[in-house]
Enzyme design. Sequence first.
Site, PDB file in Angstrom:
ATOM      1  CB  SER A 169      36.969  32.951  52.824  1.00 13.48           C
ATOM      2  OG  SER A 169      37.628  32.888  51.553  1.00 13.48           O
ATOM      3  CD  GLN A 188      35.399  37.087  50.203  1.00 11.19           C
ATOM      4  OE1 GLN A 188      36.115  36.071  50.672  1.00 11.19           O
ATOM      5  NE2 GLN A 188      36.067  38.209  50.166  1.00 11.19           N
ATOM      6  CG  HIS A 239      41.440  41.191  50.467  1.00 14.29           C
ATOM      7  ND1 HIS A 239      40.336  40.761  49.527  1.00 14.29           N
ATOM      8  CD2 HIS A 239      41.713  40.182  50.812  1.00 14.29           C
ATOM      9  CE1 HIS A 239      40.188  39.486  49.425  1.00 14.29           C
ATOM     10  NE2 HIS A 239      41.189  39.080  50.314  1.00 14.29           N
ATOM     11  CG  ASP A 256      36.267  44.304  55.581  1.00 11.76           C
ATOM     12  OD1 ASP A 256      37.121  45.257  54.939  1.00 11.76           O
ATOM     13  OD2 ASP A 256      36.125  43.141  55.024  1.00 11.76           O
TER      14      ASP A 256
END
Length: 424
Positions: free
Chosen positions: A130, A153, A299, A330
């Site tokens: 991230s 990401q 998210h 996800d």
Amino acid sequence: MKIRDALSLIDLRLPSGDLAARQLAACHSIEDLERLARRRLPRSVLDYVNGGADHELSLAQNTDAIRRWSFTPQVLTDVVQTSTATSVLGHPAAAPFGFAPTGYTRMISPLGEKAVAAAAGRAGIPYALSTMATTSLEDLAAHAAGRTDLWFQLYIWRDRRLTQQLIARASDSGYRVLEVAVDTAVSGLRLRDARNGFTIPPKLTLASVLDIGTKPKYWTGMLRSPSMEFANVSAADGPDGGYTIENITKQFDPSVQWSDLEDIRSRWDGKLVLKGPIGPADALRAADLGVDALHLSNHGGRQLDRSIAPIDLVAPVRQAVSDDLGIVVDSGFRHGADIATAIALGADAAFVGRPYLWGLVAGGHAGLDTTARLFMDGLRRTMQLLGVRDVAELRRRGPELLSTHEARTGLFSDTPYTSVEETL
């Protein structure tokens, strides 16, 4: 039964002296890892990991949406040689899943992102770092040393110079895939964090001081570790006083448009992924702009509450785009059977976030390995019980292997993919 035979069944071996190892060995599911993590983390940190936005409806619905699917297996099939091996965006993988990006991982455990990347490498699966990581792009790449399929990401910043620098740094450091997150125009309201007064790094408020008494091992580990920061951005680039959890999401640009994605495509030579709650129309537009794959995600229920569960986007998006466009998904995955469901619906892989954080807390390096093993073993066992031998067959035969309660009771058509599309 004779007494002698009965005595032979009694195991009188003393348990291992390592309590942590015994506790981890007793974890036979992802839920077991979560329960162990709950016992070890302070409340504010646990709430940060487990919490969602607003009323946390999406948080609950993500897993429920996956589990409303039922399997219809094909019996009497030789599944001795069943394999979970596949490729994810053109790279070999031991199974169609990966470790998703999570922020502030060193706050969960001092081992942090480096341990997660190493575990992904050992398991033969990808790991996405991230922007909000507590380990820099460069440090993680050096630590992984080519042993892990690394993704990055990216959040698009108001300061586009910083955005461009992050893209260049990821390329120079050897990251294979760039994911552009597009669901953070503003930060979701995470009520647990707001009520706990949560900060990065954790501050010793009166509440946290009281928590130290119940979780001393956590706080001791934090105090012995190097200071925690947002490792991929310089404090000099942020507001006065540096970046904090309260102000850093305000640096993300709410004016991002499709033209920004075109610019990123021109700057990035590797695989480009668009990440967010992407429907069929946006998926087609992304494909036209040269995106290589879509990462369907809400998210983990942490941004827009009441957003559609990503699993329910897989089939309609797959129907809208060509098979050449990759789809990963996800949010809510807790078992290998969940991964099998995603593949049968048309995804190429499923990613997990909270589960590996629980494993990291439950057992460090070994806990991460346990997380990967539980998912991979569950996927292989599900495939064998379904009567499929490899991932390609699971994907190809998905429509005949899956159904929903609505389809079985005749409320929708008999074809699972069509019933999903009609309910959107």
